[in-house]
Design a protein around this motif. Sequence first.
Motif, short mmCIF file in Angstrom:
data_model
loop_
_atom_site.label_atom_id
_atom_site.label_comp_id
_atom_site.label_asym_id
_atom_site.label_seq_id
_atom_site.Cartn_x
_atom_site.Cartn_y
_atom_site.Cartn_z
N LEU A 1 36.27 -85.23 102.53
CA LEU A 1 35.45 -86.01 103.44
C LEU A 1 33.99 -85.61 103.35
N ILE A 2 33.73 -84.31 103.29
CA ILE A 2 32.35 -83.83 103.18
C ILE A 2 31.72 -84.33 101.88
N PHE A 3 32.48 -84.26 100.79
CA PHE A 3 31.98 -84.72 99.49
C PHE A 3 31.65 -86.20 99.55
N LYS B 1 43.59 -97.44 90.21
CA LYS B 1 44.42 -96.84 91.25
C LYS B 1 43.55 -96.66 92.51
N ASN B 2 44.20 -96.38 93.61
CA ASN B 2 43.47 -96.14 94.85
C ASN B 2 42.65 -94.86 94.77
N SER B 3 41.46 -94.90 95.34
CA SER B 3 40.64 -93.71 95.58
C SER B 3 40.35 -93.64 97.07
N PHE B 4 39.87 -92.50 97.52
CA PHE B 4 39.61 -92.28 98.95
C PHE B 4 38.13 -92.04 99.21
N ILE B 5 37.65 -92.56 100.32
CA ILE B 5 36.28 -92.31 100.76
C ILE B 5 36.27 -92.19 102.27
N GLY B 6 35.49 -91.24 102.79
CA GLY B 6 35.29 -91.12 104.22
C GLY B 6 33.81 -91.24 104.53
N LEU B 7 33.45 -92.05 105.51
CA LEU B 7 32.04 -92.29 105.83
C LEU B 7 31.77 -92.10 107.31
N GLU B 8 30.57 -91.63 107.61
CA GLU B 8 30.13 -91.58 109.00
C GLU B 8 30.05 -93.00 109.55
N ASP C 1 27.02 -100.09 108.26
CA ASP C 1 26.02 -100.69 107.38
C ASP C 1 26.68 -101.28 106.13
N TYR C 2 27.61 -100.56 105.58
CA TYR C 2 28.35 -101.01 104.40
C TYR C 2 29.11 -102.30 104.71
N LEU C 3 29.75 -102.38 105.87
CA LEU C 3 30.49 -103.58 106.25
C LEU C 3 29.56 -104.78 106.38
N TYR D 1 34.32 -105.30 110.75
CA TYR D 1 33.23 -104.98 111.67
C TYR D 1 33.56 -105.49 113.08
N GLU D 2 34.05 -106.73 113.15
CA GLU D 2 34.41 -107.30 114.45
C GLU D 2 35.61 -106.58 115.05
N LEU D 3 36.56 -106.17 114.23
CA LEU D 3 37.72 -105.43 114.71
C LEU D 3 37.31 -104.10 115.31
N ARG D 4 36.36 -103.42 114.68
CA ARG D 4 35.89 -102.14 115.20
C ARG D 4 35.19 -102.32 116.55
N LYS D 5 34.42 -103.38 116.68
CA LYS D 5 33.77 -103.64 117.97
C LYS D 5 34.80 -103.97 119.04
N LYS D 6 35.76 -104.79 118.69
CA LYS D 6 36.79 -105.20 119.64
C LYS D 6 37.61 -104.01 120.14
N ASN D 7 37.90 -103.08 119.23
CA ASN D 7 38.76 -101.94 119.56
C ASN D 7 37.99 -100.71 120.02
N GLY D 8 36.67 -100.87 120.21
CA GLY D 8 35.86 -99.74 120.65
C GLY D 8 35.77 -98.62 119.63
N GLN D 9 35.78 -98.99 118.32
CA GLN D 9 35.76 -98.00 117.24
C GLN D 9 34.45 -98.02 116.46
N ILE D 10 33.45 -98.69 117.00
CA ILE D 10 32.21 -98.87 116.25
C ILE D 10 31.52 -97.55 115.96
N ASN D 11 31.78 -96.52 116.74
CA ASN D 11 31.17 -95.20 116.52
C ASN D 11 32.14 -94.21 115.88
N LYS D 12 33.24 -94.73 115.36
CA LYS D 12 34.24 -93.87 114.73
C LYS D 12 34.02 -93.79 113.23
N ALA D 13 34.10 -92.58 112.67
CA ALA D 13 34.01 -92.41 111.22
C ALA D 13 35.20 -93.11 110.55
N SER D 14 35.04 -93.43 109.27
CA SER D 14 36.07 -94.20 108.57
C SER D 14 36.81 -93.35 107.55
#
Length: 264
Positions: free
Chosen positions: A7-9, A101-108, A114-116, A125-138
């Motif tokens: 995640l840090i990387f 193949k699948n790779s993994f990424i974690g973002l603030e 911004d990426y979305l 983006y709308e799902l995160r707002k609806k579920n109150g996750q807009i400030n949650k890391a991904s």
Amino acid sequence: MRKKLTLIFALFFTGLFAHEFWLMPSKFRLAVNETIDLRLYVGEDFTGEIWANRIKRLLNLKIHSKSGIRDLTNQAIQSDSLPIPVKFTTEGTHLLSMASKNSFIGLEADKFNDYLEEDGIENIYELRKKNGQINKASREFYSRCAKSIVQVGNKTDDSYKKNTGMPLEIIALKNPYLLKVGQEMQVKVLYKNQPFANKMILAWHKTDTQKTTHQKLRTDKNGVLTLILDKNGYWMISTVHMIELKNNPEADYQSYWGNLTFEL
């Protein structure tokens, strides 16, 4: 600890992730029995770096033509970074396809949002707002679905429009090697074999001497994008789709990156 370091990387290299991925043959038009160097790039504005860890990350690399399918996967994973030499022995239009193949990424949270927004991933983006996750890391799994059309000799055929079965398909509806400047190019975008309506698409253009330009467009209700090819040169059409992963202990989202390159 391993997941924490990953995640840090990922956070540190956020800028490197939000880039296009494309197949770039050394030539798009060639003669029968000619060999090209195929490179797999990640970057922006048709400028990038060689895709890293190809040996571990490549799922398959194939050429589709009237004579059948050639699987280049074993050849491609002989090296992580060297160009892949590909010889074309039959005349016609050839379609190259590559799935990763699948790779993994974690973002603030702010960088992920911004990426979305930048890549037109409105559903998440709308799902995160609806579920109150807009400030949650991904936490995100992502994979690549890339294609390129090359022309061998003068004889053309319809191999360019093959559905290769990748999760996210950008399918050319016209052969670019039969088009001229100012004519329309149409592509159809499919997600899991279903037309993707009203999806944001990026169309990129460059030449060997001119600066890269791009435009944002959308597919129609049938998943079809119409693009005016107003200049000679290299063209790239790309899009990203993301879904939510429920009850997955490793990631919250899965994204698919589609890409198609050709030359006019």
